[in-house]
Scaffold this motif. Structure first.
Motif, PDB file in Angstrom:
ATOM      1  N   UNK A 199       6.607  16.000  15.449  1.00 15.77           N
ATOM      2  CA  UNK A 199       7.327  15.656  14.721  1.00 15.77           C
ATOM      3  C   UNK A 199       7.291  13.851  13.100  1.00 15.77           C
ATOM      4  N   UNK A 200       7.340  13.910  12.343  1.00 15.32           N
ATOM      5  CA  UNK A 200       6.449  12.492  11.865  1.00 15.32           C
ATOM      6  C   UNK A 200       7.159  12.076  10.418  1.00 15.32           C
ATOM      7  N   UNK A 201       7.441  10.524  10.490  1.00  9.93           N
ATOM      8  CA  UNK A 201       8.187  10.304   9.133  1.00  9.93           C
ATOM      9  C   UNK A 201       7.646   9.159   8.772  1.00  9.93           C
ATOM     10  N   UNK A 202       7.028   8.789   7.366  1.00 12.36           N
ATOM     11  CA  UNK A 202       7.217   7.755   6.891  1.00 12.36           C
ATOM     12  C   UNK A 202       7.373   6.837   5.971  1.00 12.36           C
ATOM     13  N   UNK A 203       7.666   5.955   5.094  1.00 10.39           N
ATOM     14  CA  UNK A 203       8.035   5.581   3.667  1.00 10.39           C
ATOM     15  C   UNK A 203       7.084   4.467   3.262  1.00 10.39           C
ATOM     16  N   UNK A 204       7.472   4.278   2.165  1.00  9.79           N
ATOM     17  CA  UNK A 204       6.017   3.353   1.485  1.00  9.79           C
ATOM     18  C   UNK A 204       6.700   2.385   1.026  1.00  9.79           C
ATOM     19  N   UNK A 205       5.899   1.139   1.005  1.00  7.66           N
ATOM     20  CA  UNK A 205       6.727  -0.292   0.162  1.00  7.66           C
ATOM     21  C   UNK A 205       5.818  -0.586  -0.329  1.00  7.66           C
ATOM     22  N   UNK A 206       5.046  -0.721  -1.729  1.00  4.98           N
ATOM     23  CA  UNK A 206       4.498  -1.724  -2.343  1.00  4.98           C
ATOM     24  C   UNK A 206       4.505  -2.895  -2.958  1.00  4.98           C
ATOM     25  N   UNK A 207       3.774  -3.733  -2.449  1.00  9.31           N
ATOM     26  CA  UNK A 207       3.429  -4.849  -1.641  1.00  9.31           C
ATOM     27  C   UNK A 207       2.885  -5.239  -3.196  1.00  9.31           C
ATOM     28  N   UNK A 208       1.904  -5.400  -4.259  1.00  7.62           N
ATOM     29  CA  UNK A 208       1.700  -5.175  -5.448  1.00  7.62           C
ATOM     30  C   UNK A 208       1.501  -4.216  -6.165  1.00  7.62           C
ATOM     31  N   UNK A 209       1.103  -4.265  -6.779  1.00  6.53           N
ATOM     32  CA  UNK A 209       0.502  -3.748  -8.444  1.00  6.53           C
ATOM     33  C   UNK A 209      -0.344  -2.476  -7.223  1.00  6.53           C
ATOM     34  N   UNK A 210      -1.348  -2.922  -6.452  1.00  6.58           N
ATOM     35  CA  UNK A 210      -2.290  -2.541  -6.007  1.00  6.58           C
ATOM     36  C   UNK A 210      -3.075  -1.398  -4.948  1.00  6.58           C
ATOM     37  N   UNK A 211      -1.722  -2.852  -3.645  1.00  8.17           N
ATOM     38  CA  UNK A 211      -1.242  -2.612  -2.629  1.00  8.17           C
ATOM     39  C   UNK A 211       0.103  -2.177  -1.716  1.00  8.17           C
ATOM     40  N   UNK A 212       0.032  -1.242  -0.932  1.00  7.31           N
ATOM     41  CA  UNK A 212       0.767  -0.613  -0.470  1.00  7.31           C
ATOM     42  C   UNK A 212       0.949  -0.292   1.069  1.00  7.31           C
ATOM     43  N   UNK A 213       2.072  -0.763   1.387  1.00  8.35           N
ATOM     44  CA  UNK A 213       2.348  -0.483   2.836  1.00  8.35           C
ATOM     45  C   UNK A 213       2.647   0.481   3.216  1.00  8.35           C
ATOM     46  N   UNK A 214       2.215   1.261   4.407  1.00 12.12           N
ATOM     47  CA  UNK A 214       2.540   2.637   4.886  1.00 12.12           C
ATOM     48  C   UNK A 214       3.393   2.854   6.182  1.00 12.12           C
ATOM     49  N   UNK A 215       4.347   2.550   6.770  1.00 11.55           N
ATOM     50  CA  UNK A 215       5.009   2.912   8.529  1.00 11.55           C
ATOM     51  C   UNK A 215       5.025   3.975   8.362  1.00 11.55           C
ATOM     52  N   UNK A 216       4.353   4.737   9.416  1.00  8.74           N
ATOM     53  CA  UNK A 216       4.636   6.363  10.167  1.00  8.74           C
ATOM     54  C   UNK A 216       5.274   6.316  11.739  1.00  8.74           C
ATOM     55  N   UNK A 217       6.356   7.010  11.829  1.00  7.23           N
ATOM     56  CA  UNK A 217       6.311   7.055  12.877  1.00  7.23           C
ATOM     57  C   UNK A 217       5.442   8.831  13.869  1.00  7.23           C
TER      58      UNK A 217
END
Length: 609
Positions: A199-217
């Motif tokens: 099982x995997x689950x992830x979500x994305x959060x834009x830090x800027x218009x060119x950078x994203x943070x992705x957290x995945x369990x």
């Protein structure tokens, strides 16, 4: 692995696409970078209204405006009735001209349609070039949207449940005493056992218009034992040509990964994937160089370093992953069909693999693949995938190895939520199981498509078309009336044009019909089975477009945008048939609604003319 098979090594290098790209892999998707085009309502296409292409110059726009003004200017009409009709048409023509002749308005219209013209743009310095204006407007739009989606996240989940159903297909003779086990269908299905669960689950959060943070369990269990980890990824797009992502796990075992793509030019790109599994050895490096060979074919070379040592660093590490070099070519067409051939040479094994994909009735993509190696048995796979509903895609993959077993994998993807169900059918190649897992499902699908899916699809299409006609009844009636009024104003000018063309033995439109494509046959036009009008006469509007013995209608847009046309069968495929005389010879041509038309053409001449 989403798509196991001969070219899986190549596909894994390009996670952003299912079939291996002709162009470099796309950068990580960002809601701040994506743009949406406002939906168009019943608004007329301005280029179609003036019978211009999107590449038309300012002088061509002016010439076309003057030509239409001579016919539709209210001051040129003979009576009040005609002046009232002309005023309505001329207002639309003048509005189209004013938008397309203005560089700023034209750029906005090309990007966003007429809806964009209703937006209050904060225009910066004047005298910008069209390209500068495009970049400026896109930037403005992204800034407006970023405020709305600042806290927006994009959740994804992936569930894989492996089922062991080998015992289901065991024959009665497998047991020394068959009576100790029940062999009815329900009892056999009860023998299915659960294997691995991931099982995997992830979500994305834009830090800027060119950078994203992705957290995945991630969590995995097998036979009552398992583990879990958390993975963090930073994705950054330095430019349209370069993007990278850096990942690391938070718990043991800690694994770091650096991957990215650099587009060298429009025909070449390079990707890399660096994985650090342990500090006791150097990282494993994978590099792929791709180059476009033809318009729809790309060649690639991939190198996997495997495990290695640099002096004492890595000499004592038990990991022993061999290096390999792969060379191949992949072909992908717009209709989804294509093929791939790939050879791999390595210390552990050398192999050759190929696959071929095509579309079958029902919009299903079917892919076949085979792989053969020096140290492994030949293997093949069959993959069928298609859209189940508007937002749901499903697929079935059958994998079998001549010296191994048979695995069938079911997949479903809904808005980023994926479920995978691999089922182990047999530990050895069984003709019976292979027959029931290929021929029976294929025959069932074809029968269901022919007698259930296709009739239902046609029925729903008819119902939807009828709904469209009912919803747009008033609009269609209005456009029909406007078209007939426009034709009545054109007739006087057309008489002069026809006389001039006849005197010079030039281009004369004998007849022109526009409407439902299925009504046009090689022998003529079929009569409609309905009471509704499905074919309309557009001889006058077509003759009005003739200039100096030539006629050109740009493609890309429906012909119903032309002055004097209207849509008699909204929602259905339409065609245009034109019969014309040129230098006394009868010609005929039939084209699809969005196809460009250029006449006269020698190939249009009728043989019996």
């Amino acid at each position: 692995m989403d798509d196991p098979g001969p070219s899986s090594t190549y596909y894994r290098s390009f996670a952003s696409t299912a079939d291996g790209p002709i162009h470099p892999p796309s950068p990580p998707h960002s809601p701040l970078l994506s743009a949406t085009v406002p939906s168009q309502s019943h608004e007329r296409d301005l280029y179609g209204l003036l019978n211009l292409s999107r590449e038309s110059s300012d002088s061509q726009i002016r010439d076309r405006y003057r030509s239409l003004a001579t016919t539709f200017h209210p001051d040129r009409q003979r009576n009040d009735h005609d002046r009232l009709i002309a005023h309505s048409q001329f207002t639309e023509i003048q509005r189209a001209y004013e938008i397309l002749i203005d560089p700023t308005k034209r750029t906005i219209y090309d990007l966003f349609g007429e809806e964009g013209l209703k937006t209050s743009w904060e225009i910066g310095p004047k005298h910008k070039s069209p390209e500068e204006l495009k970049r400026f407007f896109i930037s403005q739009k992204n800034e407006k949207r970023s405020m709305e989606i600042e806290s927006f996240i994009k959740p994804k989940s992936d569930i894989e449940l492996v089922l062991d159903s080998r015992a289901v297909f065991l024959p009665r003779s497998f047991w020394k005493d068959p009576s100790i086990a029940k062999h009815d269908l329900v009892s056999r299905l009860g023998r299915v056992r659960t294997g691995r669960i991931v099982m995997k689950h992830s979500f994305e959060a834009p830090l800027s218009d060119k950078t994203q943070l992705v957290i995945e369990g991630q969590a995995m269990t097998r036979n009552g034992r398992g583990g879990a980890n958390v993975l963090g990824t930073i994705k950054h797009q330095f430019s349209p040509r370069l993007w990278i992502e850096l990942s690391t796990s938070a718990l043991q075992p800690r694994v770091g990964r650096l991957k990215g793509t650099w587009t060298i030019d429009e025909d070449q790109y390079i990707t890399w994937n660096i994985v650090q599994q342990t500090l006791g050895s150097p990282p494993q490096v994978g590099v792929t160089l791709g180059r476009r060979l033809y318009s729809d074919s790309t060649g690639f070379i991939s190198y996997e370093s495997g495990s290695y040592a640099i002096g004492p660093w890595g000499a004592q590490t038990p990991l022993s992953i061999p290096s390999s070099l792969s060379v191949g070519i992949t072909n992908t067409k717009r209709d989804g069909s294509g093929w791939t051939i790939q050879t791999t040479a390595g210390l552990a094994s050398s192999r050759i693999a190929t696959d071929w994909s095509t579309k079958i009735p029902g919009g299903v993509k079917l892919k076949f693949g085979v792989e053969a190696g020096l140290n492994s048995s030949p293997a093949l796979f069959i993959n069928a995938e298609g859209k189940l509903t508007e937002n749901v895609r499903g697929g079935i993959i059958l994998q079998c190895e001549i010296g191994g077993g048979i695995i069938m994998k079911f997949k479903m993807n809904r808005l980023g939520q994926r479920i995978s169900l691999p089922v182990l059918l047999s530990e050895r190649l069984s003709p019976t199981i292979l027959f029931f897992s290929t021929i029976i499902p294929a025959a069932t699908y074809m029968g269901a498509y022919r007698y259930v899916i296709l009739p239902r699809k046609k029925r729903r299409l008819r119902e939807r078309i009828q709904e469209l006609r009912e919803e747009n009844k008033d609009f269609i009636g209005q456009k029909k009336a406007e078209a007939l009024d426009a034709v009545s104003l054109m007739e006087r000018e057309i008489e002069k044009k026809v006389k001039a063309e006849r005197d010079r033995n030039g281009l004369i439109i004998v007849s022109a019909q526009y409407g439902l494509s299925s009504s046009f046959t090689s022998r003529g036009i079929k009569e409609s089975e309905k009471d509704e009008e499905e074919i309309i006469d557009v001889t006058v509007p077509i003759q009005a477009l003739v200039q100096d013995g030539k006629l050109y209608i740009p493609g890309g847009k429906g012909k119903f945008n032309i002055i004097g046309f209207w849509d008699p069968c909204i929602g259905e495929n339409k065609s245009l048939r034109v019969r014309y005389l040129f230098r006394g010879v009868l010609h005929q041509v039939t084209i699809e609604d969005t196809t460009a038309l250029r006449i006269p053409v020698k190939a249009h001449a009728l043989e019996d003319a």
